[in-house]
Scaffold this active site. Sequence first.
Site, mmCIF file in Angstrom:
data_model
loop_
_atom_site.group_PDB
_atom_site.id
_atom_site.type_symbol
_atom_site.label_atom_id
_atom_site.label_comp_id
_atom_site.label_asym_id
_atom_site.label_seq_id
_atom_site.Cartn_x
_atom_site.Cartn_y
_atom_site.Cartn_z
ATOM 1 N N ARG A 159 0.851 -1.182 0.000
ATOM 2 C CA ARG A 159 0.000 0.000 0.000
ATOM 3 C C ARG A 159 0.893 1.241 0.000
ATOM 4 N NH1 ARG A 159 -2.097 -3.469 4.007
ATOM 5 N NH2 ARG A 159 -4.163 -4.319 3.530
ATOM 6 N N LYS A 184 -1.668 -2.548 7.428
ATOM 7 C CA LYS A 184 -2.942 -2.062 7.956
ATOM 8 C C LYS A 184 -3.346 -2.881 9.171
ATOM 9 C CE LYS A 184 -7.463 -0.724 6.139
ATOM 10 N NZ LYS A 184 -8.345 -0.791 4.942
ATOM 11 N N HIS A 256 -2.167 2.020 -6.195
ATOM 12 C CA HIS A 256 -2.873 0.802 -5.791
ATOM 13 C C HIS A 256 -3.022 -0.176 -6.955
ATOM 14 C CE1 HIS A 256 -4.595 -0.579 -2.054
ATOM 15 N NE2 HIS A 256 -5.564 -1.189 -2.708
ATOM 16 N N ARG A 259 -0.338 -2.646 -6.649
ATOM 17 C CA ARG A 259 -0.667 -3.684 -5.666
ATOM 18 C C ARG A 259 -1.615 -4.715 -6.274
ATOM 19 N NH1 ARG A 259 -1.085 -4.625 -0.069
ATOM 20 N NH2 ARG A 259 -3.124 -5.324 0.659
ATOM 21 N N HIS A 282 -3.724 -9.224 4.062
ATOM 22 C CA HIS A 282 -5.157 -9.092 4.307
ATOM 23 C C HIS A 282 -5.535 -9.775 5.617
ATOM 24 C CE1 HIS A 282 -6.229 -8.380 -0.209
ATOM 25 N NE2 HIS A 282 -5.836 -7.299 0.399
ATOM 26 N N TYR A 291 -9.823 -10.676 -6.443
ATOM 27 C CA TYR A 291 -8.874 -11.067 -7.482
ATOM 28 C C TYR A 291 -9.316 -12.341 -8.194
ATOM 29 C CZ TYR A 291 -6.134 -7.660 -4.933
ATOM 30 O OH TYR A 291 -5.714 -6.506 -4.313
#
Length: 337
Positions: A159, A184, A256, A259, A282, A291
């Site tokens: 990110r 994150k 992004h 990514r 994630h 995806y």
Amino acid sequence: MTELAPHLATFLREHLPHERKASYHTCAAYAYSFQLLVCFAASKLKLPPCRLNVEQLDAPLVLEFLKHIENERHNSARTRNARLAAINSFFRFLEYRLPSCLDQSRRIHAIPIKKIDERLIGHLSHKEIEALLNAPDPRSKLGIRDRAMLHLAFAAGLRVSELIGLRLDHLDAQSCSSVRVIGKGRRERVLPLWKGTATTLRAWLAVRPRHGCPELFPNAAGRAMTRSGFEYIVAKHAASAALSLPSIAQKRVTPHVLRHSCALHTLQATGDVRKVSLWLGHSSLQSTEIYLRADPTAKLEALTTAAPVALKRGRFQAPDRLVAMLKDVSGPKNYAE
């Protein structure tokens, strides 16, 4: 009537960073949301922002604000939901400190979240990625830095906040073979790097200024790189790469997107969505399922493995021209046939 400013300052300066341990990016996003809300309310009520009261931020005004950012500021439904989440968080904070606004808070919590369209993600092909990574000029110091940033952003699937927050001690100083990323939700992960990415990082470390900010990638002024600064770098080199590969000009290339491209390339190479989730950091597989919808290889496998429906073969017989003419002349057509 209760003044808004003291409670809002306590929420942003004490509750979020200290009691909730929210990140700097979360605090900044919430502060900007309330900047928009306070300016809109002040304009609506003909008052200075510092004179606003908590009771004046009722549910009808919040609804007008949400319509304003969608219709006049042209924000998406996703942004609208993010602004509403910040407002809901503030009024949950007020429920225990200002019981008189409990009914007002419940009315604001009742404002529904708007559904959003789940579009396919944008990504770059292998050739487009190569053209983008080769766009920076390796003969200049900034070009070496930009190439290293683009390589690392794609190879590690970082990110923007993860990339610009990297420090020198997060990188394996000896061989540059791995990088430690704080992602994150404060989830930490260690990622191995390709040889090509490690080579670009070593080239950058050789010319990087020894003194200055501890971040791995400072800007031209020697300070920490900002989000908008990296977005500018990606847009500049995407425009340069589009000269050699025109298909890039037809896509919206953002940080992004690098990514997303990393995730799709990893999924096509491994065929395991769990590895993609671990690589991207994630919290759950539900975030990685986007995806699977964008990858055509899984759909092709399902198409080849499923047996097609057998259809009965027949012969076409052309109608007699004389009989067709008589039917046409005899009267109106029967559309029920």
